[in-house]
Every structure is written in C-alpha cells, then in structure tokens.
Motif scaffolding. Structure first.
Motif, PDB file in Angstrom:
ATOM      1  N   GLN A 145       0.787  -1.166  -0.034  1.00 56.31           N
ATOM      2  CA  GLN A 145      -0.124   0.117   0.037  1.00 56.31           C
ATOM      3  C   GLN A 145       0.859   1.208   0.116  1.00 56.31           C
ATOM      4  O   GLN A 145       0.578   2.274  -0.618  1.00 56.31           O
ATOM      5  CB  GLN A 145      -0.908  -0.230   1.305  1.00 56.31           C
ATOM      6  N   GLN A 146       1.964   1.264   0.731  1.00 53.25           N
ATOM      7  CA  GLN A 146       2.797   2.497   0.676  1.00 53.25           C
ATOM      8  C   GLN A 146       3.540   2.647  -0.410  1.00 53.25           C
ATOM      9  O   GLN A 146       3.614   3.674  -1.102  1.00 53.25           O
ATOM     10  CB  GLN A 146       3.779   2.388   1.989  1.00 53.25           C
ATOM     11  N   ARG A 147       3.936   1.546  -1.164  1.00 51.17           N
ATOM     12  CA  ARG A 147       4.426   1.773  -2.468  1.00 51.17           C
ATOM     13  C   ARG A 147       3.577   2.409  -3.454  1.00 51.17           C
ATOM     14  O   ARG A 147       3.792   3.274  -4.420  1.00 51.17           O
ATOM     15  CB  ARG A 147       5.028   0.254  -3.158  1.00 51.17           C
ATOM     16  N   ALA A 148       2.103   2.120  -3.430  1.00 49.26           N
ATOM     17  CA  ALA A 148       1.115   2.596  -4.075  1.00 49.26           C
ATOM     18  C   ALA A 148       1.140   4.146  -4.143  1.00 49.26           C
ATOM     19  O   ALA A 148       0.767   4.893  -4.815  1.00 49.26           O
ATOM     20  CB  ALA A 148      -0.029   1.628  -4.322  1.00 49.26           C
ATOM     21  N   GLY A 149       1.207   4.281  -2.637  1.00 49.57           N
ATOM     22  CA  GLY A 149       1.071   5.701  -2.223  1.00 49.57           C
ATOM     23  C   GLY A 149       2.275   6.500  -2.706  1.00 49.57           C
ATOM     24  O   GLY A 149       2.188   7.607  -3.306  1.00 49.57           O
ATOM     25  N   ILE A 150       3.230   5.961  -2.891  1.00 50.72           N
ATOM     26  CA  ILE A 150       4.528   6.628  -3.204  1.00 50.72           C
ATOM     27  C   ILE A 150       4.331   6.862  -4.795  1.00 50.72           C
ATOM     28  O   ILE A 150       4.416   8.023  -5.350  1.00 50.72           O
ATOM     29  CB  ILE A 150       5.862   5.903  -3.086  1.00 50.72           C
ATOM     30  N   CYS A 151       3.667   5.887  -5.433  1.00 48.65           N
ATOM     31  CA  CYS A 151       3.181   5.990  -7.038  1.00 48.65           C
ATOM     32  C   CYS A 151       2.414   7.119  -7.240  1.00 48.65           C
ATOM     33  O   CYS A 151       2.691   8.022  -8.298  1.00 48.65           O
ATOM     34  CB  CYS A 151       3.026   4.617  -7.729  1.00 48.65           C
ATOM     35  N   ARG A 152       1.536   7.074  -6.397  1.00 47.03           N
ATOM     36  CA  ARG A 152       0.485   8.210  -6.611  1.00 47.03           C
ATOM     37  C   ARG A 152       1.130   9.864  -6.183  1.00 47.03           C
ATOM     38  O   ARG A 152       0.871  10.727  -6.961  1.00 47.03           O
ATOM     39  CB  ARG A 152      -0.514   8.055  -5.476  1.00 47.03           C
ATOM     40  N   ALA A 153       2.076   9.693  -5.450  1.00 45.11           N
ATOM     41  CA  ALA A 153       2.747  11.104  -5.141  1.00 45.11           C
ATOM     42  C   ALA A 153       3.712  11.623  -6.467  1.00 45.11           C
ATOM     43  O   ALA A 153       4.200  12.717  -6.505  1.00 45.11           O
ATOM     44  CB  ALA A 153       3.752  10.922  -3.845  1.00 45.11           C
ATOM     45  N   LEU A 154       4.164  10.384  -7.108  1.00 44.01           N
ATOM     46  CA  LEU A 154       5.060  10.693  -8.297  1.00 44.01           C
ATOM     47  C   LEU A 154       4.574  10.854  -9.537  1.00 44.01           C
ATOM     48  O   LEU A 154       5.016  11.314 -10.528  1.00 44.01           O
ATOM     49  CB  LEU A 154       5.857   9.628  -8.332  1.00 44.01           C
ATOM     50  N   VAL A 155       3.161  10.464  -9.602  1.00 41.60           N
ATOM     51  CA  VAL A 155       2.423  10.316 -11.002  1.00 41.60           C
ATOM     52  C   VAL A 155       2.326  11.566 -11.646  1.00 41.60           C
ATOM     53  O   VAL A 155       2.692  11.556 -13.023  1.00 41.60           O
ATOM     54  CB  VAL A 155       1.152   9.666 -10.866  1.00 41.60           C
ATOM     55  N   HIS A 156       2.397  12.599 -11.241  1.00 41.21           N
ATOM     56  CA  HIS A 156       2.194  14.003 -11.652  1.00 41.21           C
ATOM     57  C   HIS A 156       3.709  14.705 -11.995  1.00 41.21           C
ATOM     58  O   HIS A 156       3.653  15.887 -12.352  1.00 41.21           O
ATOM     59  CB  HIS A 156       1.510  14.941 -11.182  1.00 41.21           C
ATOM     60  N   ASP A 157       4.695  14.072 -11.775  1.00 45.05           N
ATOM     61  CA  ASP A 157       6.047  14.446 -11.934  1.00 45.05           C
ATOM     62  C   ASP A 157       6.200  15.670 -11.252  1.00 45.05           C
ATOM     63  O   ASP A 157       6.641  16.592 -11.895  1.00 45.05           O
ATOM     64  CB  ASP A 157       6.253  14.439 -13.450  1.00 45.05           C
ATOM     65  N   PRO A 158       6.534  15.522  -9.870  1.00 41.41           N
ATOM     66  CA  PRO A 158       6.424  16.793  -8.980  1.00 41.41           C
ATOM     67  C   PRO A 158       8.060  16.954  -9.003  1.00 41.41           C
ATOM     68  O   PRO A 158       8.859  16.237  -9.023  1.00 41.41           O
ATOM     69  CB  PRO A 158       5.876  16.296  -7.555  1.00 41.41           C
ATOM     70  N   LYS A 159       8.340  18.298  -8.369  1.00 42.48           N
ATOM     71  CA  LYS A 159       9.651  18.641  -8.314  1.00 42.48           C
ATOM     72  C   LYS A 159       9.914  18.150  -7.132  1.00 42.48           C
ATOM     73  O   LYS A 159      11.406  17.970  -6.718  1.00 42.48           O
ATOM     74  CB  LYS A 159       9.817  20.302  -8.520  1.00 42.48           C
ATOM     75  N   LEU A 160       9.347  18.263  -5.974  1.00 44.51           N
ATOM     76  CA  LEU A 160       9.380  17.861  -4.746  1.00 44.51           C
ATOM     77  C   LEU A 160       8.561  16.799  -4.106  1.00 44.51           C
ATOM     78  O   LEU A 160       7.124  16.838  -4.323  1.00 44.51           O
ATOM     79  CB  LEU A 160       9.272  19.305  -3.958  1.00 44.51           C
ATOM     80  N   LEU A 161       9.123  15.860  -3.292  1.00 44.58           N
ATOM     81  CA  LEU A 161       8.421  14.846  -2.742  1.00 44.58           C
ATOM     82  C   LEU A 161       8.757  14.891  -1.027  1.00 44.58           C
ATOM     83  O   LEU A 161       9.661  14.988  -0.677  1.00 44.58           O
ATOM     84  CB  LEU A 161       8.989  13.500  -3.354  1.00 44.58           C
ATOM     85  N   LEU A 162       7.561  15.291  -0.530  1.00 43.53           N
ATOM     86  CA  LEU A 162       7.562  15.146   0.787  1.00 43.53           C
ATOM     87  C   LEU A 162       6.929  13.976   1.702  1.00 43.53           C
ATOM     88  O   LEU A 162       5.794  13.711   1.147  1.00 43.53           O
ATOM     89  CB  LEU A 162       6.663  16.448   1.369  1.00 43.53           C
TER      90      LEU A 162
END
Length: 261
Positions: A145-162
C-alpha cells in the motif's frame, strides 16, 4: 548529490505559532533552511518538535506565522501541483483499484488521462506492483500500500516529494525493505525528497543530510552531512562511519533529554 548555488527551496525566518483558546503554542521557532535540487534531506526529532509542521508549510497546507519559503524562486502560499505528498498512512480509497488510486492527482489536476495512465502503469511496474494494478487496497500488504502511495505522489512528476514518517506503522523487516526500495526509486527518479522520521538510523541510511531538530519549540540544532556512498545496503549500518554519524545525531537528544528516539 550536486549542490547548486541557488537552492530549490529557501526558507528564511520560518516559524509557526498555533493559537489555541487564547494560548500561543510555539510549534516551530524561526529557522533558515536551504534544500538543494535532487537532494534527499532527512529530518529527525522527537514528537512535537515541529517536523510535521515544517513539512506541511513546505506543502502549502499550513501558512507560517513568520518568515517565508520559496520553491524554485516562487513563494509557497498554498498547495502546489509540483509537490507530491506521502503520509504515514497510505490513505488509498477502498472503492478504487490500485491503478485508479495512483491516477487521483492526474484527475484532480485535470491532466491528460492517457498520458497519466501510462505514467501510473510505468511507476507500478517500477515498484513491482504491475500485477496488482486492478486489485483493491484491502488485498495489499502494508508495504505494498505504501508503494502505491509513493506512485500516487510521483505520477504527476512533482519537483518535490514530501514524506511524513511514511514507514512508521510498518514492522521492522518491511520498513527495512521499504527504505531500500525508496532509495532505489529516488536514485531512478532524481527527485528532491524531504523525509520526516523518528528513526536516527533511517534518517542516516536514506539522507544526504540530516536536519536535527530540538524538542518543542522546534528549532534546527544541527545539519549533519552523510558522506556515505550510494547505493547503500543495510550492511552499511554496521560500519564505523555510519555509527559515528548516528552517534553525532543521538548526542543532541541525550543533551536535550528526549526519550522517544
């Protein structure tokens, strides 16, 4: 890690005071902080020291009481589409499949669905969840589930991951595997990551630098460089170099009397 003359994030005099029933609680003492493009910055400190408050200010979810913070030269005054967030709980929507959950930022930001779906599938393959794209959250383990959450945070190609203590609820073995997986994702994606944790070992293992915060009211006690080579595997934790860095950080909390690290 390449250090730039101009940091990606520049905070100056950044502080936060919470007003509660006429009382003022200083959550974050005014601080200065530079975060460089492509850096993995760990933040460690005891409960209530302002780690999460700082992260929420960087995310634009909370307004500071003093000072200012810029991302790429633009003031952070609210939520931004170029920032991704991962919390302790993955917060996957139970009525959506894994792929549909990862697609949420694409839908909210009204981006191209076909391109977003392709990116989501690519990320799921990268974290070894490609075969689970059509499953639901209750069919996944906590680490999945956490890996899926990381994918969701990256899918829009952000500059910054918090990331706010994303592995705190996992068992020790899963947490170690997730640390290794996150390091691999970061090395492949080249994102700037700010990672909040209670764990000194986790902070050192993942970070290029570790921001050490004091008990409330939170302030920066020291910023410790971690000159350990990449790629790191768990065996690095048994080295004298790793132990010396961890001890340098731990001494701050022994002096402050913190007991939850």
């Amino acid at each position: 890690m390449k250090r730039q003359t101009d940091p990606l994030i520049r905070a100056r005099g950044l502080g936060k005071v919470w007003e509660t029933k006429g009382d003022a609680i200083v959550a974050l003492s005014p601080l200065d902080l530079d975060i460089h493009d492509g850096e993995f910055l760990s933040i460690v400190g005891p409960s209530g020291c302002g780690k999460s408050t700082l992260l929420k200010i960087l995310a634009g979810l909370v307004a500071p009481s003093s000072g200012n913070v810029d991302l790429g030269g633009t003031p952070i005054t609210g939520p931004r589409p170029d920032v991704g967030l991962v919390f302790q709980a993955p917060m996957l929507l139970p009525w959506r499949t894994v792929l549909e959950n990862v697609m949420v930022p694409i839908e909210l930001q009204k981006r191209d669905r076909a391109a977003g779906r392709a990116k989501a599938q690519e990320l799921l393959e990268m974290v070894k969840l490609g075969d689970f794209a059509d499953r639901y959250a209750n069919e996944l383990s906590g680490g999945m589930q956490q890996r899926a959450g990381i994918c969701r945070a990256l899918v829009h190609d952000p500059k910054l991951l918090l990331m706010d203590e994303p592995f705190g609820a996992l068992d020790a073995m899963t947490r170690e595997r997730m640390n290794i997986e996150l390091q691999r994702i970061w090395l492949e994606q080249h994102k700037t990551v700010v990672f909040v944790t209670h764990s000194i070992q986790e902070a050192v293992f993942l970070g290029d630098r570790v921001v050490v915060m004091t008990p409330r009211p939170g302030r920066i006690s020291e910023i410790v460089d971690v000159p350990l080579p990449r790629h790191r595997d768990p065996s690095v934790m048994a080295t004298a170099e790793f132990g010396a860095i961890a001890d340098q950080i731990r001494r701050h909390f022994e002096l402050e009397g913190a007991t939850d690290l």
